[in-house]
Design a protein around this motif. Structure first.
Motif, PDB file in Angstrom:
ATOM      1  N   VAL A  82       5.778  12.308  35.856  1.00  0.00           N
ATOM      2  CA  VAL A  82       5.832  13.670  35.315  1.00  0.00           C
ATOM      3  C   VAL A  82       6.891  13.754  34.216  1.00  0.00           C
ATOM      4  O   VAL A  82       6.662  14.334  33.157  1.00  0.00           O
ATOM      5  CB  VAL A  82       6.120  14.704  36.428  1.00  0.00           C
ATOM      6  CG1 VAL A  82       6.414  16.072  35.840  1.00  0.00           C
ATOM      7  CG2 VAL A  82       4.943  14.788  37.400  1.00  0.00           C
ATOM      8  N   ILE A  83       8.063  13.173  34.477  1.00  0.00           N
ATOM      9  CA  ILE A  83       9.141  13.191  33.483  1.00  0.00           C
ATOM     10  C   ILE A  83       8.690  12.469  32.209  1.00  0.00           C
ATOM     11  O   ILE A  83       8.908  12.961  31.099  1.00  0.00           O
ATOM     12  CB  ILE A  83      10.431  12.559  34.056  1.00  0.00           C
ATOM     13  CG1 ILE A  83      11.011  13.461  35.158  1.00  0.00           C
ATOM     14  CG2 ILE A  83      11.466  12.334  32.954  1.00  0.00           C
ATOM     15  CD1 ILE A  83      12.134  12.821  35.960  1.00  0.00           C
ATOM     16  N   LYS A  84       8.049  11.328  32.357  1.00  0.00           N
ATOM     17  CA  LYS A  84       7.543  10.604  31.185  1.00  0.00           C
ATOM     18  C   LYS A  84       6.536  11.460  30.430  1.00  0.00           C
ATOM     19  O   LYS A  84       6.559  11.532  29.192  1.00  0.00           O
ATOM     20  CB  LYS A  84       6.891   9.285  31.617  1.00  0.00           C
ATOM     21  CG  LYS A  84       7.873   8.239  32.091  1.00  0.00           C
ATOM     22  CD  LYS A  84       7.137   6.996  32.573  1.00  0.00           C
ATOM     23  CE  LYS A  84       8.076   5.933  33.082  1.00  0.00           C
ATOM     24  NZ  LYS A  84       7.362   4.729  33.558  1.00  0.00           N
ATOM     25  N   TYR A  85       5.649  12.110  31.161  1.00  0.00           N
ATOM     26  CA  TYR A  85       4.640  12.967  30.542  1.00  0.00           C
ATOM     27  C   TYR A  85       5.296  14.113  29.772  1.00  0.00           C
ATOM     28  O   TYR A  85       4.975  14.363  28.614  1.00  0.00           O
ATOM     29  CB  TYR A  85       3.698  13.510  31.626  1.00  0.00           C
ATOM     30  CG  TYR A  85       2.916  14.716  31.188  1.00  0.00           C
ATOM     31  CD1 TYR A  85       1.831  14.587  30.323  1.00  0.00           C
ATOM     32  CD2 TYR A  85       3.279  15.983  31.611  1.00  0.00           C
ATOM     33  CE1 TYR A  85       1.128  15.698  29.900  1.00  0.00           C
ATOM     34  CE2 TYR A  85       2.578  17.094  31.190  1.00  0.00           C
ATOM     35  CZ  TYR A  85       1.513  16.960  30.335  1.00  0.00           C
ATOM     36  OH  TYR A  85       0.827  18.058  29.915  1.00  0.00           O
ATOM     37  N   GLN A  86       6.244  14.796  30.423  1.00  0.00           N
ATOM     38  CA  GLN A  86       6.894  15.951  29.800  1.00  0.00           C
ATOM     39  C   GLN A  86       7.692  15.575  28.566  1.00  0.00           C
ATOM     40  O   GLN A  86       7.829  16.370  27.643  1.00  0.00           O
ATOM     41  CB  GLN A  86       7.826  16.639  30.809  1.00  0.00           C
ATOM     42  CG  GLN A  86       7.097  17.355  31.906  1.00  0.00           C
ATOM     43  CD  GLN A  86       8.015  18.040  32.889  1.00  0.00           C
ATOM     44  OE1 GLN A  86       7.552  18.851  33.644  1.00  0.00           O
ATOM     45  NE2 GLN A  86       9.298  17.731  32.906  1.00  0.00           N
ATOM     46  N   GLU A  87       8.208  14.354  28.558  1.00  0.00           N
ATOM     47  CA  GLU A  87       9.037  13.916  27.441  1.00  0.00           C
ATOM     48  C   GLU A  87       8.250  13.051  26.461  1.00  0.00           C
ATOM     49  O   GLU A  87       8.826  12.363  25.623  1.00  0.00           O
ATOM     50  CB  GLU A  87      10.279  13.209  27.972  1.00  0.00           C
ATOM     51  CG  GLU A  87      11.112  14.155  28.826  1.00  0.00           C
ATOM     52  CD  GLU A  87      12.447  13.594  29.256  1.00  0.00           C
ATOM     53  OE1 GLU A  87      12.817  12.495  28.783  1.00  0.00           O
ATOM     54  OE2 GLU A  87      13.113  14.255  30.067  1.00  0.00           O
ATOM     55  N   SER A  88       6.921  13.096  26.587  1.00  0.00           N
ATOM     56  CA  SER A  88       6.011  12.384  25.678  1.00  0.00           C
ATOM     57  C   SER A  88       6.318  10.895  25.585  1.00  0.00           C
ATOM     58  O   SER A  88       6.241  10.299  24.507  1.00  0.00           O
ATOM     59  CB  SER A  88       6.035  13.022  24.284  1.00  0.00           C
ATOM     60  OG  SER A  88       5.568  14.339  24.357  1.00  0.00           O
ATOM     61  N   LEU A  89       6.677  10.303  26.713  1.00  0.00           N
ATOM     62  CA  LEU A  89       6.896   8.865  26.773  1.00  0.00           C
ATOM     63  C   LEU A  89       5.648   8.199  27.325  1.00  0.00           C
ATOM     64  O   LEU A  89       4.914   8.789  28.106  1.00  0.00           O
ATOM     65  CB  LEU A  89       8.083   8.538  27.693  1.00  0.00           C
ATOM     66  CG  LEU A  89       9.439   9.051  27.243  1.00  0.00           C
ATOM     67  CD1 LEU A  89      10.458   8.906  28.368  1.00  0.00           C
ATOM     68  CD2 LEU A  89       9.916   8.308  26.013  1.00  0.00           C
TER      69      LEU A  89
END
Length: 198
Positions: A82-89
């Motif tokens: 989720v964090i990767k998704y939210q930060e466009s990683l």
């Protein structure tokens, strides 16, 4: 038998090592002969037994308290995605060169996210109940999709996952509508997805 293993307690009074031995001695109603070390830094827990940093799932389970290690590992993987998704990683991103982005995926960051989004624990229970071991997608992947989709429509996201994973419950038009929502509202980029997720 005394073997030199110690019971270790932090400065703040947290039992860092020896819980199982103490519980076994209490259950067996016997005295335990051992060394007792007190006043250690709380961070010492991360290296006990393994001589290296424990996995994030173990640390998350310890700090949340009401969750098994297996569930904590599922939660940790899902939150990291989720964090990767939210930060466009990219979902394939790891720690980065010299750990420059590793701070994004630490146990404290996962715990912080779970504390901000306590619904994740309920969503994990839904995923466990609905899908069990009946599919080839991991629980972490299912939780990741369910959590993001629930921001828009939890009921529909669950219906979609049933269709996608178990092939029940959605018509063709509904499936196309949901993909349209994914692409537009989630701002999903193919490069940010693993092959399996895409």
């Amino acid at each position: 038998m005394y073997n030199g293993d110690s019971i270790r307690v932090s400065k703040s009074g947290v039992l860092l090592d020896g819980q199982n031995r103490l519980m076994a001695a209490q259950k067996a109603k016997v005295n335990l002969v051992c060394d007792l070390i007190v006043g250690l830094e709380d961070e010492v827990f991360n290296t006990i037994d393994q001589g290296r940093t424990r996995q994030k799932g173990h640390l998350v389970a310890r700090d949340l308290g009401s969750i098994t290690t297996t569930d904590a590992q599922t939660l940790t993987t899902a939150v990291t995605r989720v964090i990767k998704y939210q930060e466009s990683l990219s979902q394939l991103t790891t720690g980065g060169f010299e750990g420059k982005i590793a701070h994004k995926f630490t146990a404290p960051r996962v715990i912080e996210y779970v504390n901000q989004h306590p619904e994740l624990l309920d969503q994990l229970e839904v995923i466990k109940k609905e899908f069990g071991v009946r599919c080839n997608l991991s629980r972490a992947t299912l939780l990741y999709v369910y959590h993001i989709g629930s921001r828009y429509d939890a009921t529909y996201t669950l219906k979609f996952l049933r269709k996608a994973v178990l092939a029940i419950g959605l018509t063709g038009d509904e499936t196309l509508y949901f993909y349209h929502q994914c692409l537009n509202e989630y701002k999903a980029k193919q490069s940010n997805w693993t092959k399996a997720e895409f």
